[in-house]
Scaffold this motif. Structure first.
Motif, PDB file in Angstrom:
ATOM      1  N   THR A   2      56.814  57.971 131.715  1.00 14.50           N
ATOM      2  CA  THR A   2      55.935  59.103 131.400  1.00 14.50           C
ATOM      3  C   THR A   2      56.748  60.390 131.389  1.00 14.50           C
ATOM      4  O   THR A   2      57.539  60.631 132.309  1.00 14.50           O
ATOM      5  CB  THR A   2      54.828  59.233 132.473  1.00 14.50           C
ATOM      6  OG1 THR A   2      54.446  57.921 132.852  1.00 14.50           O
ATOM      7  CG2 THR A   2      53.637  59.978 131.934  1.00 14.50           C
ATOM      8  N   ARG A  51      42.552  62.657 133.247  1.00 10.67           N
ATOM      9  CA  ARG A  51      43.452  62.063 132.252  1.00 10.67           C
ATOM     10  C   ARG A  51      44.908  62.074 132.713  1.00 10.67           C
ATOM     11  O   ARG A  51      45.746  61.387 132.122  1.00 10.67           O
ATOM     12  CB  ARG A  51      43.381  62.846 130.929  1.00 10.67           C
ATOM     13  CG  ARG A  51      42.069  62.680 130.207  1.00 10.67           C
ATOM     14  CD  ARG A  51      42.051  63.565 128.975  1.00 10.67           C
ATOM     15  NE  ARG A  51      40.821  63.406 128.246  1.00 10.67           N
ATOM     16  CZ  ARG A  51      40.659  62.608 127.187  1.00 10.67           C
ATOM     17  NH1 ARG A  51      41.671  61.921 126.722  1.00 10.67           N
ATOM     18  NH2 ARG A  51      39.498  62.510 126.596  1.00 10.67           N
ATOM     19  N   ALA A  52      45.207  62.934 133.706  1.00 10.52           N
ATOM     20  CA  ALA A  52      46.587  63.044 134.197  1.00 10.52           C
ATOM     21  C   ALA A  52      46.652  62.640 135.670  1.00 10.52           C
ATOM     22  O   ALA A  52      47.548  63.073 136.395  1.00 10.52           O
ATOM     23  CB  ALA A  52      47.079  64.475 134.016  1.00 10.52           C
ATOM     24  N   ASP A 257      54.899  66.326 127.890  1.00 14.51           N
ATOM     25  CA  ASP A 257      53.429  66.459 127.921  1.00 14.51           C
ATOM     26  C   ASP A 257      53.019  67.813 128.474  1.00 14.51           C
ATOM     27  O   ASP A 257      53.773  68.438 129.232  1.00 14.51           O
ATOM     28  CB  ASP A 257      52.843  65.366 128.827  1.00 14.51           C
ATOM     29  CG  ASP A 257      52.762  64.022 128.115  1.00 14.51           C
ATOM     30  OD1 ASP A 257      53.101  63.957 126.917  1.00 14.51           O
ATOM     31  OD2 ASP A 257      52.346  63.043 128.772  1.00 14.51           O
ATOM     32  N   LEU A 269      49.126  64.732 125.648  1.00 16.82           N
ATOM     33  CA  LEU A 269      49.291  63.773 126.750  1.00 16.82           C
ATOM     34  C   LEU A 269      49.714  62.415 126.220  1.00 16.82           C
ATOM     35  O   LEU A 269      49.225  61.970 125.174  1.00 16.82           O
ATOM     36  CB  LEU A 269      47.970  63.588 127.497  1.00 16.82           C
ATOM     37  CG  LEU A 269      47.589  64.562 128.609  1.00 16.82           C
ATOM     38  CD1 LEU A 269      46.338  64.048 129.314  1.00 16.82           C
ATOM     39  CD2 LEU A 269      48.715  64.752 129.615  1.00 16.82           C
ATOM     40  N   ARG A 271      49.519  58.557 127.070  1.00 21.50           N
ATOM     41  CA  ARG A 271      48.769  57.676 127.970  1.00 21.50           C
ATOM     42  C   ARG A 271      49.227  56.247 127.762  1.00 21.50           C
ATOM     43  O   ARG A 271      49.299  55.783 126.617  1.00 21.50           O
ATOM     44  CB  ARG A 271      47.279  57.788 127.657  1.00 21.50           C
ATOM     45  CG  ARG A 271      46.785  59.200 127.873  1.00 21.50           C
ATOM     46  CD  ARG A 271      45.498  59.248 128.595  1.00 21.50           C
ATOM     47  NE  ARG A 271      44.360  58.931 127.745  1.00 21.50           N
ATOM     48  CZ  ARG A 271      43.163  58.685 128.221  1.00 21.50           C
ATOM     49  NH1 ARG A 271      42.951  58.634 129.517  1.00 21.50           N
ATOM     50  NH2 ARG A 271      42.157  58.456 127.400  1.00 21.50           N
ATOM     51  N   THR A 273      48.772  52.507 127.412  1.00 18.48           N
ATOM     52  CA  THR A 273      47.602  51.726 126.984  1.00 18.48           C
ATOM     53  C   THR A 273      47.596  50.406 127.748  1.00 18.48           C
ATOM     54  O   THR A 273      47.533  50.406 128.955  1.00 18.48           O
ATOM     55  CB  THR A 273      47.590  51.541 125.455  1.00 18.48           C
ATOM     56  OG1 THR A 273      48.894  51.135 125.052  1.00 18.48           O
ATOM     57  CG2 THR A 273      47.215  52.832 124.753  1.00 18.48           C
TER      58      THR A 273
END
Ligand SMILES: C[S@@+](CC[C@H](N)C(=O)[O-])C[C@H]1O[C@@H](n2cnc3c(N)ncnc32)[C@H](O)[C@@H]1O
Ligand code: SF4
Length: 390
Positions: A2, A51-52, A257, A269, A271, A273
């Motif tokens: 990330t 979301r983070a 990000d 962002l 993400r 999956t």
């Protein structure tokens, strides 16, 4: 892997709208809705934070508009509330953009105490007549005083924004502005050529501007002075003393990000999956401050970036950097194999527009002169095109 996660906070009001500016900034007509706006920013962050989840903020940039219209207590309170929603990394860079005319005496020390550790000051020029022609509300003396206060307040890590190719400016005038700016001992300098942005007053009624050749000479002369004074260029318009690059902007250019809160703020962002390719999403907010305030409880609109757009989006950022990018960065940031785009830099290399140096792909000097066209080659189906002048 990330990428780092930054936070951009937008403050959409200014005392007056400058005639060249197409940022999301609005002349303040009534009283500043300080606490209402701060509450909306906090709510915005609360909505986006899940979301983070589990990530920490690596840098914060408070941009505008004119964030320095907000009092140090308001900024300090905001930072405290944001930190309680998502943690800030140790040593997190926290920048505040300031207009030299809006900072009362003693305020920088208060911003510093409130958590700000970097300031970006909109100097633009040191010629009083030019500042007037630009519709600025400050005078050169305001910048001298602000710079002195920044040093005294322990905020020597500050940037000065300077523009060139200004109304009636010549090469000597651009150099005089730069020399004065450097005498204030900033850690960083952003050097922008004035552009006539569609929809601005200057686009409708252009002032008398130097022609392209003179602008080119100004840029060359100024870049030489910056290099001689120890300010290394690391991006198209950004120059810094050693170790003083803007970490927040570097994260954008390295395709990191960021969350965006506030009117018109954008976010990006990555993400994970199902363990395969990551999904990259972008967020947008309503630009008009009143409409943003009315809709803040809903959060921004999110949209996934299609895989085929990622090489162009990556190039649009990474090729602005003098260091360029490593193939491995392309892969970790986009989730795509470098083999999918490698023919593009290879073709540009043959044309003398890109080069591979110490494992980094970057634009050559000639490539930088036509950077926008070069970046367009990363769009789907554009690699075979022959570029004008190449
Ligand atoms: C968002 S503005 C912020 C700072 C603050 N509001 C101020 O103006 O003092 C960021 C910088 O972009 C630059 N800028 C804005 N419009 C520009 C234009 N049309 N052409 C070139 N540079 C521009 C200016 O140097 C400005 O300081
Ligand atoms: S003060 Fe800065 S953000 Fe506001 S209108 Fe002028 S250039 Fe734009």
């Amino acid at each position: 892997m990330t990428p780092p996660l930054a936070l951009y906070v937008h403050f959409p009001w200014c005392v007056a709208k400058c005639p060249y500016c197409d940022f999301n900034s609005h002349a303040l007509r009534d009283a500043l809705p300080e606490s209402t706006y701060i509450d909306a920013l906090v709510m915005d962050m609360q909505i986006q934070a899940p979301r983070a989840a589990g990530r920490a903020i690596s840098s914060v940039f408070m941009g505008g508009g004119t964030p320095s219209l907000f009092k140090p207590e308001a900024i300090g309170g905001l930072l405290e509330r944001l930190r309680a929603i998502l943690p800030f990394e140790a040593g997190c860079e926290i920048t505040l953009e300031a207009n030299p005319a809006t900072v009362e005496r003693g305020r920088f020390a208060e911003y510093h105490a409130a958590g700000i550790n970097r300031v970006s000051l909109g100097a633009q020029s040191f010629d009083g007549e030019t500042l007037k022609a630009l519709g600025r509300i400050h005078q050169p003396a305001d910048v001298f005083r602000a710079a002195e206060e920044l040093h005294t307040a322990g905020l020597s890590n500050f940037n000065l924004d300077l523009m060139f190719a200004l109304p009636r400016q010549d090469v000597a005038g651009a150099l005089a502005d730069l020399t004065t700016a450097l005498s204030l001992e900033p850690a960083h300098l952003s050097h922008y050529q004035l552009t006539l942005e569609p929809g601005t007053l200057f686009a409708a009624q252009p002032p008398p501007l130097p022609d392209d050749e003179i602008a080119w000479d100004m840029q060359g002369a100024c870049h030489a002075v910056l290099a001689a004074r120890g300010f290394a260029q690391y991006e198209v318009s950004a120059f810094a003393r050693a170790g003083r690059q803007c970490r927040h902007n570097l994260n954008y250019w390295r395709f990191g990000d960021y969350l965006g809160i506030g009117a018109g703020a954008h976010g990006k962002l990555t993400r994970a999956t199902d363990g395969s390719a990551p999904c990259i999403e972008r967020s947008t907010h309503l630009r008009e401050p009143r409409r943003y305030l009315a809709s803040a409880a809903q959060g921004p609109a999110w949209k996934a970036v299609p895989d085929e757009d990622l090489p162009y989006e990556f190039a649009m950022n990474a090729l602005r950097l003098n260091e360029g990018f490593e193939a491995s960065l392309f892969t970790t940031r986009t989730g795509l194999p470098f083999a999918r785009v490698e023919s593009i830099p290879r073709a540009l290399e043959k044309q003398g527009l890109m080069e591979l140096v110490a494992g980094h792909w970057r634009a050559t000097g000639r490539g930088r002169q036509m950077l926008n066209e070069l970046i367009l080659r990363f769009l789907p189906g554009r690699n075979s095109g022959v570029m004008a002048g190449s």
